[in-house]
Scaffold this motif. Structure first.
Motif, PDB file in Angstrom:
ATOM      1  N   UNK A  53       0.825  -1.222   0.000  1.00  0.00           N
ATOM      2  CA  UNK A  53       0.000   0.000   0.000  1.00  0.00           C
ATOM      3  C   UNK A  53       0.855   1.266   0.000  1.00  0.00           C
ATOM      4  N   UNK A  54       2.030   1.198   0.628  1.00  0.00           N
ATOM      5  CA  UNK A  54       2.807   2.434   0.717  1.00  0.00           C
ATOM      6  C   UNK A  54       3.909   2.538  -0.334  1.00  0.00           C
ATOM      7  N   UNK A  55       4.127   1.464  -1.101  1.00  0.00           N
ATOM      8  CA  UNK A  55       5.191   1.544  -2.109  1.00  0.00           C
ATOM      9  C   UNK A  55       4.660   1.449  -3.542  1.00  0.00           C
ATOM     10  N   UNK A  56       3.345   1.212  -3.710  1.00  0.00           N
ATOM     11  CA  UNK A  56       2.822   1.067  -5.075  1.00  0.00           C
ATOM     12  C   UNK A  56       2.952   2.393  -5.839  1.00  0.00           C
ATOM     13  N   UNK A  57       2.871   2.258  -7.171  1.00  0.00           N
ATOM     14  CA  UNK A  57       3.054   3.432  -8.027  1.00  0.00           C
ATOM     15  C   UNK A  57       1.834   4.358  -7.996  1.00  0.00           C
ATOM     16  N   UNK A  58       0.640   3.732  -8.047  1.00  0.00           N
ATOM     17  CA  UNK A  58      -0.610   4.506  -8.127  1.00  0.00           C
ATOM     18  C   UNK A  58      -1.087   4.919  -6.746  1.00  0.00           C
ATOM     19  N   UNK A  59      -1.106   6.207  -6.489  1.00  0.00           N
ATOM     20  CA  UNK A  59      -1.667   6.751  -5.238  1.00  0.00           C
ATOM     21  C   UNK A  59      -1.306   5.952  -3.987  1.00  0.00           C
ATOM     22  N   UNK A  60      -0.028   5.851  -3.674  1.00  0.00           N
ATOM     23  CA  UNK A  60       0.350   5.097  -2.472  1.00  0.00           C
ATOM     24  C   UNK A  60      -0.125   5.795  -1.196  1.00  0.00           C
ATOM     25  N   UNK A  61      -0.146   5.033  -0.124  1.00  0.00           N
ATOM     26  CA  UNK A  61      -0.485   5.613   1.170  1.00  0.00           C
ATOM     27  C   UNK A  61       0.636   6.550   1.601  1.00  0.00           C
ATOM     28  N   UNK A  62       0.289   7.820   1.802  1.00  0.00           N
ATOM     29  CA  UNK A  62       1.278   8.769   2.310  1.00  0.00           C
ATOM     30  C   UNK A  62       0.619   9.604   3.398  1.00  0.00           C
ATOM     31  N   UNK A  63       1.459  10.169   4.228  1.00  0.00           N
ATOM     32  CA  UNK A  63       0.917  11.072   5.243  1.00  0.00           C
ATOM     33  C   UNK A  63       0.953  12.481   4.658  1.00  0.00           C
ATOM     34  N   UNK A  64      -0.210  13.051   4.350  1.00  0.00           N
ATOM     35  CA  UNK A  64      -0.250  14.388   3.738  1.00  0.00           C
ATOM     36  C   UNK A  64       0.309  15.410   4.722  1.00  0.00           C
ATOM     37  N   UNK A  65       0.984  16.415   4.171  1.00  0.00           N
ATOM     38  CA  UNK A  65       1.565  17.433   5.058  1.00  0.00           C
ATOM     39  C   UNK A  65       0.472  18.237   5.767  1.00  0.00           C
ATOM     40  N   UNK A  66      -0.727  18.280   5.175  1.00  0.00           N
ATOM     41  CA  UNK A  66      -1.809  19.029   5.825  1.00  0.00           C
ATOM     42  C   UNK A  66      -2.759  18.129   6.618  1.00  0.00           C
ATOM     43  N   UNK A  67      -2.314  16.885   6.895  1.00  0.00           N
ATOM     44  CA  UNK A  67      -3.166  15.991   7.700  1.00  0.00           C
ATOM     45  C   UNK A  67      -2.832  16.130   9.183  1.00  0.00           C
ATOM     46  N   UNK A  68      -3.857  15.966  10.020  1.00  0.00           N
ATOM     47  CA  UNK A  68      -3.611  15.944  11.464  1.00  0.00           C
ATOM     48  C   UNK A  68      -3.372  14.493  11.857  1.00  0.00           C
ATOM     49  N   UNK A  69      -2.293  14.258  12.587  1.00  0.00           N
ATOM     50  CA  UNK A  69      -1.924  12.880  12.940  1.00  0.00           C
ATOM     51  C   UNK A  69      -2.519  12.518  14.301  1.00  0.00           C
TER      52      UNK A  69
END
Ligand code: DC
Length: 231
Positions: free
Chosen positions: A185-201
């Motif tokens: 999920x985090x290494x795939x080419x299409x829209x991988x899971x990332x933590x957006x800079x504007x997301x609240x963790x």
């Protein structure tokens, strides 16, 4: 007051669905479990012998796949239907979990599911959970949340969930599956899971269900008050 879009992303078994469901209920918003869509597609591929190596078969299968959510009148929960059949229980099985990340990494599959997800969010007033909701499906979401939890907490939660659903698996298999899916999920080419800079963790490892709900409900209300209503 303006109805907003709430995007809830994070790794598998962080408790996204529980939180998203609770939040939607409290806000009187609709809730969409985007992972359930990829699971339904995976179920269809398995049942119909669609090879992940065959782009023509995939395109043709996607034309025959209709995923919907219907409210269960007894439990009042939204359940996933595939081509007129309630598949809520079958899409949670390990057989599906073992293949879903590979299916969700396919460009054609994502194209179709993302289009459906955007359609569901057109009127706003929605909570959607997944992997790429804040980064790709709704980059303009007013509230983006990135949910995390310690790996051992996530494994225990998924283990308990499978026991509760009557489809238990060994802890070893659960840990293996989570690690495998996190990686894809985090290494795939299409829209991988990332933590957006504007997301609240939000790390919910040590939070109760009601504590995490209170936190995100407060965030949503703060935002709803500061955002001016649409003209
Ligand atoms: O949330 P879940 O575990 O039910 O999701 C199942 C799979 O679907 C997960 O391994 C990654 C994929 N997924 C995705 O790629 N994008 C989403 N928005 C939601 C899920």
């Amino acid at each position: 007051m303006k109805r907003i879009i709430i995007a809830l992303d994070g790794f598998s078994a962080c408790g996204k669905s529980t939180l998203a469901k609770d939040l939607a209920k409290k806000l009187h918003y609709s809730y969409v479990d985007s992972g359930a869509m990829y699971r339904a597609v995976t179920l269809y591929f398995i049942e119909n012998g669609v090879s992940l190596e065959d782009p023509i078969a995939i395109e043709s299968a996607l034309k025959d796949i209709h995923v919907e959510f219907h409210r269960n009148p007894e439990t009042k929960a939204n359940e996933t239907w595939l081509n007129g059949i309630n598949v809520e229980k079958s899409i949670r099985k390990m057989e599906i979990s073992n293949l879903v990340s590979e299916v969700a990494a396919l460009k054609a599959v994502r194209r179709e599911m993302v289009a459906l997800q955007r359609k569901a969010g057109k009127k706003r007033g929605i909570v959607m959970d997944g992997r790429d909701i804040g980064s790709n499906v709704f980059p303009d979401a007013e509230l983006k949340i990135f949910l995390t939890a310690r790996p051992e907490v996530r494994a225990q939660r998924r283990y308990d969930e499978l026991v509760e659903k009557g489809t238990p698996e060994s802890m070893e298999k659960v840990v293996e599956n989570l690690a495998h899916r996190d990686h894809i999920d985090s290494t795939r080419e299409e829209n991988p899971l990332i933590q957006c800079s504007d997301a609240r963790v939000l790390d919910n490892s040590d939070l109760s269900k009601s504590e995490q709900l209170e936190t995100v409900f407060r965030w949503a209300n703060e935002l709803k008050e500061t955002i001016s209503p649409l003209p």
